[in-house]
Design a protein around this motif. Structure first.
Motif, PDB file in Angstrom:
ATOM      1  N   ARG A 435      50.974  31.203  36.667  1.00 53.37           N
ATOM      2  CA  ARG A 435      51.023  30.768  38.293  1.00 53.37           C
ATOM      3  C   ARG A 435      52.905  30.576  38.067  1.00 53.37           C
ATOM      4  NH1 ARG A 435      48.629  33.972  38.992  1.00 53.37           N
ATOM      5  NH2 ARG A 435      46.429  34.400  40.070  1.00 53.37           N
ATOM      6  N   ASP A 465      52.645  38.392  44.328  1.00 55.14           N
ATOM      7  CA  ASP A 465      53.191  37.472  44.819  1.00 55.14           C
ATOM      8  C   ASP A 465      52.049  35.951  44.858  1.00 55.14           C
ATOM      9  OD1 ASP A 465      53.161  38.855  46.944  1.00 55.14           O
ATOM     10  OD2 ASP A 465      51.701  38.769  48.241  1.00 55.14           O
ATOM     11  N   GLU A 466      52.532  34.879  45.158  1.00 56.39           N
ATOM     12  CA  GLU A 466      52.192  33.614  44.342  1.00 56.39           C
ATOM     13  C   GLU A 466      52.596  33.119  42.935  1.00 56.39           C
ATOM     14  OE1 GLU A 466      48.321  32.625  44.935  1.00 56.39           O
ATOM     15  OE2 GLU A 466      48.530  33.398  47.022  1.00 56.39           O
ATOM     16  N   THR A 468      55.933  31.830  40.876  1.00 51.86           N
ATOM     17  CA  THR A 468      56.649  30.747  40.910  1.00 51.86           C
ATOM     18  C   THR A 468      57.895  31.994  39.400  1.00 51.86           C
ATOM     19  OG1 THR A 468      55.950  29.206  42.284  1.00 51.86           O
ATOM     20  CG2 THR A 468      58.484  28.750  40.621  1.00 51.86           C
TER      21      THR A 468
END
Length: 528
Positions: A435, A465-466, A468
């Motif tokens: 993540r 998505d999500e 970083t």
């Protein structure tokens, strides 16, 4: 994740200077924005600026008495009358803000936030104890204070009774900071002041005797060998800022940042180069001249070592032009882009600065053209001539790490097949889902930022998505990330900072095929 075997750790004086320069850069580079802000405020608001303003620029006269709320000090004219002298922003920023930022950054590099606080306290004593901007003092006192705080904390580590940790930690830092501030005031400040005066005297002597161009004999080869950071951030920037405060500009900011010598070399390859060197030179011109990434032309010089004469000749011509026209910049131009140079140019120096870039480029182009034309026939007979792969490898070896910018130069050969160096293959993930991805390099700004941007765009296009994706300096890594991507030579250092993360080694931050594998892995995780 599999990686290749750990390379031998380099040694020698050159590598030691590189590491020292990297450490200095680590203190200065994160604060370049503050230097730029100070330079812009200076350029706009001092008495000789574009829009003089007594309150913001720090000068005053009887006509400004009506202003309220500005910090002032009474100044006395020759006839005995007094008038308000406004403190302004320029003086406090160069005297306090910039050195304290450098000290805090250096302290954090050694001992985190606690080290940064103690470094700032201690450096305040050095600042107040001298009449000149204490950049060199901040570079000395900041890391030293943080290191001492670290050693003091080790004395009672694990020995403090529960409930007294905050009391002991705060008072120990406060007491040590106060003692170091006093010691810096009486000890380090006078020494650094004397050292700065000595170095400034040498520079003044070189300028007075029209010998400053000689500095290019050392600076230009030093750039190609990545030894310039210690000179630039350790000597030229501090002295340049001091000169700028006194005269409004400094020629020292132009000794290393002038893009002319590199531009001339690259233009010569555009016209007289062969093979991949010629094909890649136009793109390199844009990156070097407008992007300010000077290392893009280093492989071209290493491919033909005689071209160091072109770099030296161009550098000397540029410096001589600036000396002749008494030009200078108000603040450091970083990166060394023509845009950054022009933004920081003093109002009375535009003609000389622009001319110095043109002259430097013309001289280096002329010398490079002669060298390339003289060896053209031999190069055409050599099937490996014009292949930048070996030159890029030599440049990265001199730098002590891989470079995303230089990796682009060999992209042409890589496009036809595999990368020049096998980067290893991501096979399994021995931990939870990814993540948080961090690109890490020495400074945490240039190459890692570009690599993070490339992967971020790939992930976005894949509709994931999500996730970083950020970039950091290796010194600032914390063991709270899932995947760390570094250049191969830096992987072991990154592992020391983040032992629980998955580590991925790449040779080329911009074009690595490993990014596609990461995207596929992230897609697989999303499917679960």
């Amino acid at each position: 994740m599999t990686t290749t075997s750990t390379p031998k750790k380099p040694g020698g004086a050159r590598v030691g200077v590189q590491r020292f320069g990297t450490f200095l850069s680590g203190m200065v580079m994160p604060n370049i924005a503050a230097f730029i802000a100070w330079g812009l405020i200076t350029a706009f608001f001092i008495a000789t600026g574009w829009f003089p303003n007594g309150i913001l620029g720090g000068f005053g006269n009887a006509d400004l008495i009506g202003w309220q709320g500005a910090a002032t000090a009474l100044a006395q004219a020759d006839d005995g009358t007094t008038f308000p002298q406004y403190v302004g922003l320029v003086g406090p920023m160069i005297t306090y803000l910039l050195p304290l930022l450098i000290a805090n950054t250096g302290g954090r590099m050694i001992y985190g936030e606690r080290g940064g606080v103690v470094a700032s306290i201690a450096t305040m004593g050095v600042i107040v104890g001298s009449a000149i901007p204490m950049f060199i003092g901040a570079m000395i006192m900041g890391p030293l204070a943080a290191w001492l705080m670290k050693q003091v904390d080790r004395i009672w580590d694990g020995k403090i009774k529960a409930g007294f940790e905050m009391l002991v930690n705060n008072f120990s830092a406060g007491i040590l900071g106060a003692l170091l501030a006093i010691g810096g005031f009486f000890g380090i400040a006078p020494i650094v002041t004397a050292l700065s005066s000595f170095l400034e005297g040498i520079v003044d002597w070189l300028v007075a005797n029209s010998l400053l161009p000689i500095a290019s004999i050392f600076i230009e080869p030093g750039k190609i060998l990545f030894l310039n950071n210690a000179i630039n951030h350790g000597v030229l920037t501090p002295l340049g800022v001091q000169q700028s405060e006194e005269t409004g500009k400094s020629i020292l900011f132009l000794l290393e940042a002038n893009p002319g010598p590199g531009l001339g070399i690259l233009l010569a390859f555009c016209f007289f180069g062969i093979g991949l060197a010629k094909a890649s030179a136009p793109g390199a011109v844009i990156i070097q001249f407008f992007g300010g990434i000077h290392e893009i032309y280093f492989p071209y010089v290493l491919m033909k070592p005689m071209l160091v004469l072109a770099a030296i000749g161009g550098g000397m011509a540029g410096v001589a032009t600036n000396v002749a026209f008494n030009t200078g910049l108000r603040a450091p131009a970083s990166p060394g882009s023509i845009i950054a140079v022009l933004i920081q140019t003093a109002p009375d120096s535009y003609f000389g600065v622009i001319l110095s870039v043109i002259v430097a480029a013309a001289v280096s182009f002329g010398i490079s053209a002669i060298i390339l034309r003289a060896s053209r026939k031999r190069d055409l007979e050599n099937e490996n001539a014009g292949d930048l792969s070996a030159a890029v490898a030599a440049t990265e070896a001199a730098k002590g790490k891989k470079s995303s910018v230089l990796g682009n130069l060999s992209a042409g050969s890589a496009a036809a097949g595999a990368d020049v160096v096998d980067e290893g293959v991501v096979t399994t993930l021995e931990r939870g889902p990814i993540r948080n991805i961090v690109f890490a390099c020495d400074a945490g700004m240039g190459s890692s930022a570009m690599g993070a941007s490339v992967l971020r765009n790939k992930i976005k296009k894949a509709g994931i998505d999500e996730i970083t994706v950020t970039n950091k300096a290796i010194a600032n890594l914390a063991d709270d990330v899932d995947l760390v991507i570094t250049q191969r030579e830096l992987t072991e250092r990154a592992k020391e900072k983040t032992p629980s993360a998955v580590h991925m080694s790449v040779d080329n931050f911009m074009n690595s095929p490993k990014y596609d594998e990461v995207v596929e892995l992230l897609r697989g995780e999303g499917a679960h």
